[in-house]
Design a protein around this motif. Structure first.
Motif, PDB file in Angstrom:
ATOM      1  N   LEU A  78       0.835  -1.204   0.000  1.00  0.00           N
ATOM      2  CA  LEU A  78       0.000   0.000   0.000  1.00  0.00           C
ATOM      3  C   LEU A  78       0.871   1.255   0.000  1.00  0.00           C
ATOM      4  CD1 LEU A  78      -2.908  -0.985   2.416  1.00  0.00           C
ATOM      5  CD2 LEU A  78      -3.038  -0.644  -0.063  1.00  0.00           C
ATOM      6  N   ALA A  79       2.000   1.196   0.687  1.00  0.00           N
ATOM      7  CA  ALA A  79       2.913   2.345   0.717  1.00  0.00           C
ATOM      8  C   ALA A  79       3.523   2.616  -0.652  1.00  0.00           C
ATOM      9  CB  ALA A  79       4.020   2.117   1.745  1.00  0.00           C
ATOM     10  N   ALA A  80       3.595   1.580  -1.487  1.00  0.00           N
ATOM     11  CA  ALA A  80       4.201   1.724  -2.814  1.00  0.00           C
ATOM     12  C   ALA A  80       3.188   2.148  -3.877  1.00  0.00           C
ATOM     13  CB  ALA A  80       4.847   0.402  -3.223  1.00  0.00           C
ATOM     14  N   PHE A  81       1.972   2.483  -3.463  1.00  0.00           N
ATOM     15  CA  PHE A  81       0.926   2.875  -4.398  1.00  0.00           C
ATOM     16  C   PHE A  81       1.395   4.045  -5.262  1.00  0.00           C
ATOM     17  CE2 PHE A  81      -2.869   5.094  -5.764  1.00  0.00           C
ATOM     18  CZ  PHE A  81      -3.757   4.071  -6.072  1.00  0.00           C
ATOM     19  N   ASP A  82       1.247   3.912  -6.573  1.00  0.00           N
ATOM     20  CA  ASP A  82       1.728   4.912  -7.527  1.00  0.00           C
ATOM     21  C   ASP A  82       0.539   5.670  -8.122  1.00  0.00           C
ATOM     22  OD1 ASP A  82       2.940   6.408  -9.477  1.00  0.00           O
ATOM     23  OD2 ASP A  82       3.771   4.709 -10.595  1.00  0.00           O
ATOM     24  N   VAL A  83       0.387   6.914  -7.719  1.00  0.00           N
ATOM     25  CA  VAL A  83      -0.755   7.710  -8.193  1.00  0.00           C
ATOM     26  C   VAL A  83      -0.650   8.057  -9.671  1.00  0.00           C
ATOM     27  CG1 VAL A  83      -1.209   8.685  -5.914  1.00  0.00           C
ATOM     28  CG2 VAL A  83       0.351   9.878  -7.490  1.00  0.00           C
ATOM     29  N   SER A  84       0.540   7.882 -10.252  1.00  0.00           N
ATOM     30  CA  SER A  84       0.718   8.195 -11.673  1.00  0.00           C
ATOM     31  C   SER A  84       0.457   7.000 -12.580  1.00  0.00           C
ATOM     32  CB  SER A  84       2.140   8.717 -11.919  1.00  0.00           C
ATOM     33  OG  SER A  84       3.101   7.685 -11.700  1.00  0.00           O
ATOM     34  N   ALA A  85       0.234   5.833 -11.990  1.00  0.00           N
ATOM     35  CA  ALA A  85       0.002   4.627 -12.779  1.00  0.00           C
ATOM     36  C   ALA A  85      -1.390   4.651 -13.413  1.00  0.00           C
ATOM     37  CB  ALA A  85       0.147   3.393 -11.892  1.00  0.00           C
ATOM     38  N   PRO A  86      -1.605   3.880 -14.476  1.00  0.00           N
ATOM     39  CA  PRO A  86      -2.951   3.778 -15.054  1.00  0.00           C
ATOM     40  C   PRO A  86      -3.935   3.256 -14.005  1.00  0.00           C
ATOM     41  CG  PRO A  86      -1.309   2.795 -16.510  1.00  0.00           C
ATOM     42  CD  PRO A  86      -0.609   3.088 -15.220  1.00  0.00           C
ATOM     43  N   PHE A  87      -5.203   3.590 -14.205  1.00  0.00           N
ATOM     44  CA  PHE A  87      -6.208   3.253 -13.202  1.00  0.00           C
ATOM     45  C   PHE A  87      -6.269   1.756 -12.923  1.00  0.00           C
ATOM     46  CE2 PHE A  87     -10.698   2.527 -11.858  1.00  0.00           C
ATOM     47  CZ  PHE A  87     -10.654   3.260 -10.678  1.00  0.00           C
ATOM     48  N   HIS A  88      -6.176   0.917 -13.953  1.00  0.00           N
ATOM     49  CA  HIS A  88      -6.253  -0.527 -13.720  1.00  0.00           C
ATOM     50  C   HIS A  88      -5.079  -1.007 -12.862  1.00  0.00           C
ATOM     51  CE1 HIS A  88      -3.992  -0.096 -17.570  1.00  0.00           C
ATOM     52  NE2 HIS A  88      -3.232  -1.033 -17.047  1.00  0.00           N
ATOM     53  N   ALA A  89      -3.901  -0.389 -13.045  1.00  0.00           N
ATOM     54  CA  ALA A  89      -2.746  -0.748 -12.219  1.00  0.00           C
ATOM     55  C   ALA A  89      -2.934  -0.259 -10.791  1.00  0.00           C
ATOM     56  CB  ALA A  89      -1.472  -0.165 -12.819  1.00  0.00           C
ATOM     57  N   GLN A  90      -3.532   0.906 -10.626  1.00  0.00           N
ATOM     58  CA  GLN A  90      -3.818   1.414  -9.280  1.00  0.00           C
ATOM     59  C   GLN A  90      -4.780   0.481  -8.548  1.00  0.00           C
ATOM     60  OE1 GLN A  90      -5.230   5.441  -9.336  1.00  0.00           O
ATOM     61  NE2 GLN A  90      -3.442   6.230 -10.409  1.00  0.00           N
ATOM     62  N   VAL A  91      -5.781  -0.014  -9.263  1.00  0.00           N
ATOM     63  CA  VAL A  91      -6.736  -0.930  -8.627  1.00  0.00           C
ATOM     64  C   VAL A  91      -6.027  -2.177  -8.125  1.00  0.00           C
ATOM     65  CG1 VAL A  91      -8.721  -2.439  -9.057  1.00  0.00           C
ATOM     66  CG2 VAL A  91      -8.739  -0.081  -9.897  1.00  0.00           C
ATOM     67  N   LEU A  92      -5.133  -2.726  -8.927  1.00  0.00           N
ATOM     68  CA  LEU A  92      -4.381  -3.903  -8.490  1.00  0.00           C
ATOM     69  C   LEU A  92      -3.510  -3.585  -7.279  1.00  0.00           C
ATOM     70  CD1 LEU A  92      -3.273  -5.438 -11.917  1.00  0.00           C
ATOM     71  CD2 LEU A  92      -4.875  -6.440 -10.281  1.00  0.00           C
ATOM     72  N   SER A  93      -2.921  -2.393  -7.265  1.00  0.00           N
ATOM     73  CA  SER A  93      -2.040  -2.006  -6.156  1.00  0.00           C
ATOM     74  C   SER A  93      -2.798  -1.855  -4.850  1.00  0.00           C
ATOM     75  CB  SER A  93      -1.323  -0.684  -6.495  1.00  0.00           C
ATOM     76  OG  SER A  93      -0.444  -0.866  -7.578  1.00  0.00           O
ATOM     77  N   TRP A  94      -4.079  -1.578  -4.925  1.00  0.00           N
ATOM     78  CA  TRP A  94      -4.918  -1.524  -3.722  1.00  0.00           C
ATOM     79  C   TRP A  94      -5.552  -2.878  -3.421  1.00  0.00           C
ATOM     80  CZ3 TRP A  94     -10.210  -2.488  -4.426  1.00  0.00           C
ATOM     81  CH2 TRP A  94     -10.966  -2.483  -3.243  1.00  0.00           C
ATOM     82  N   LEU A  95      -6.021  -3.569  -4.457  1.00  0.00           N
ATOM     83  CA  LEU A  95      -6.808  -4.785  -4.282  1.00  0.00           C
ATOM     84  C   LEU A  95      -6.038  -5.910  -3.601  1.00  0.00           C
ATOM     85  CD1 LEU A  95      -9.532  -6.253  -5.009  1.00  0.00           C
ATOM     86  CD2 LEU A  95      -8.357  -7.027  -7.091  1.00  0.00           C
ATOM     87  N   PHE A  96      -4.849  -6.210  -4.093  1.00  0.00           N
ATOM     88  CA  PHE A  96      -4.127  -7.358  -3.547  1.00  0.00           C
ATOM     89  C   PHE A  96      -3.686  -7.159  -2.099  1.00  0.00           C
ATOM     90  CE2 PHE A  96      -3.961  -8.997  -7.890  1.00  0.00           C
ATOM     91  CZ  PHE A  96      -4.195 -10.343  -7.654  1.00  0.00           C
ATOM     92  N   PRO A  97      -3.123  -6.004  -1.725  1.00  0.00           N
ATOM     93  CA  PRO A  97      -2.822  -5.825  -0.295  1.00  0.00           C
ATOM     94  C   PRO A  97      -4.065  -5.890   0.586  1.00  0.00           C
ATOM     95  CG  PRO A  97      -1.673  -4.186  -1.608  1.00  0.00           C
ATOM     96  CD  PRO A  97      -2.613  -4.881  -2.535  1.00  0.00           C
TER      97      PRO A  97
END
Length: 364
Positions: free
Chosen positions: A144-163
């Motif tokens: 969650l700390a590595a969440f990248d606000v500049s990433a595409p939305f689908h990548a952001q969803v994965l960065s939140w979903l799995f943790p």
């Protein structure tokens, strides 16, 4: 197909295709079949997880899911250095469970069986169970700390979903259960019920955003995912570590398995893998078919919106809610650990849940 038949196919594949490769150091079973007897019927929504151990420090992406001798196998690679010591394996919530029993397929050096014997002997010791729970907690916090606000939305969803989904793994680790990937919420619900902690389960669903999701809406999202999935399987070229989960051969797990969950009343439990697969499809489409990615994006956004997420700000806020939940999660894990495996939880729950593969090569 019987589990034993599928395992025999896996053993044959290792001998023919993995052992001859330079750097091969062994192979072992992982995932849901580890706790099943040979005469058990293998779920049509399940695969047999095989981990190939290699001397290469950065092994190539595994072949993923594929059919061999009629069995659906999922093969991933693991660097030899990650199995450097029993202490390291015992501290890893996603590695230790594979060595709780004798799961070795091939062991040319003898090291895998020696490692397995040591891990099995110490697996249930409270100090190691706590380390595995903390390992899962750290995964939540660091990702969650590595969440990248500049990433595409689908990548952001994965960065939140799995943790967010790893919250279930903390509980499964405490109960000495398989940290399943696709069925993690169903498995966590059964653990919480068995240990008298069912009150916590709605909170897990609230964190994911599916607590009030209806079967009808979930089924509609799955229908849209199926269209996106089939389109992705046709155009995929760029290799990703999860590419094997997005092939025609993997469709029974990703699509049919999710439909089975919805039909049996576990539609909220199906939501996690539906959204994860949706986002992964768009990762592939963005790379290999941008026009198709744009055309299918509204269906993905609608599915995510039903989890209460429409923007990056929503994802950031929800990630903070997960972090704020960790102290309560830790206390519940301690209560499960204190009760011990001989409590009312009874026999190993993973033996009653089919199609739960850990998917060592997958995220979270």
């Amino acid at each position: 197909m019987r589990v034993g038949t599928a395992r025999s196919a896996a053993v044959q594949w290792v001998g023919e295709h993995a052992r001859p490769v330079p750097g091969f150091r062994g192979a072992y079973f992982s995932g849901s079949t580890v706790g099943l007897p040979d005469d058990a019927e293998l779920s049509p929504f399940s695969d047999v997880d095989v981990v190939v151990v290699t001397a290469a420090p950065a092994p190539p992406v595994g072949p993923g899911k594929f059919r061999f001798r009629g069995a659906l196998l999922e093969v991933s690679h693991l660097p030899w250095e990650e199995l450097a010591s029993a202490d390291e394996v015992l501290s890893s919530y996603h590695l230790a469970g594979s060595f709780r029993r004798d799961t070795v397929i091939d062991d040319p050096t003898g090291r895998l069986r020696a490692l397995g014997a040591e891990v099995s002997r110490r697996f249930a010791e409270p100090c190691w169970v706590r380390r595995r729970c903390l390992d899962a907690e750290r995964r939540i916090e660091t990702r969650l700390a590595a969440f990248d606000v500049s990433a595409p939305f689908h990548a952001q969803v994965l960065s939140w979903l799995f943790p967010t989904g790893v919250t279930t793994h903390v509980l499964l680790a405490a109960a000495l259960r398989n940290p399943t990937i696709r069925l993690r919420y169903r498995a966590a619900r059964e653990v919480l019920d068995a240990y008298g902690q069912a009150w916590l389960y709605p909170e897990l669903l609230e964190l994911l955003g599916c607590a009030r999701l209806s079967a009808h809406r979930t089924g509609g999202h799955l229908d849209e995912l199926a269209r996106t999935f089939d389109a992705t399987a046709e155009v995929a070229r760029t290799p990703f570590f999860f590419s094997g989960d997005l092939t025609a051969g993997a469709r029974p797990v990703a699509i049919d398995g999710s439909r089975y969950l919805i039909e049996r009343g576990d539609h909220r439990e199906a939501a996690f893998w539906i959204v994860a697969t949706f986002a992964r499809c768009h990762t592939v489409l963005a790379a290999d078919a941008p026009e198709l990615h744009r055309a299918r994006l509204p269906a993905f956004r609608e599915a995510v919106a039903d989890l209460g997420i429409t923007s990056t700000d929503d994802l950031l806020r929800r990630g903070q809610e997960v972090i704020a939940f960790l102290p309560e999660l830790r206390r519940t894990a301690e209560r499960i650990l204190a009760a011990g495996p001989d409590s009312t939880a009874g026999a190993d729950i993973t033996s009653t849940i089919t199609g739960t593969g850990t998917g060592t090569g997958t995220t979270g």
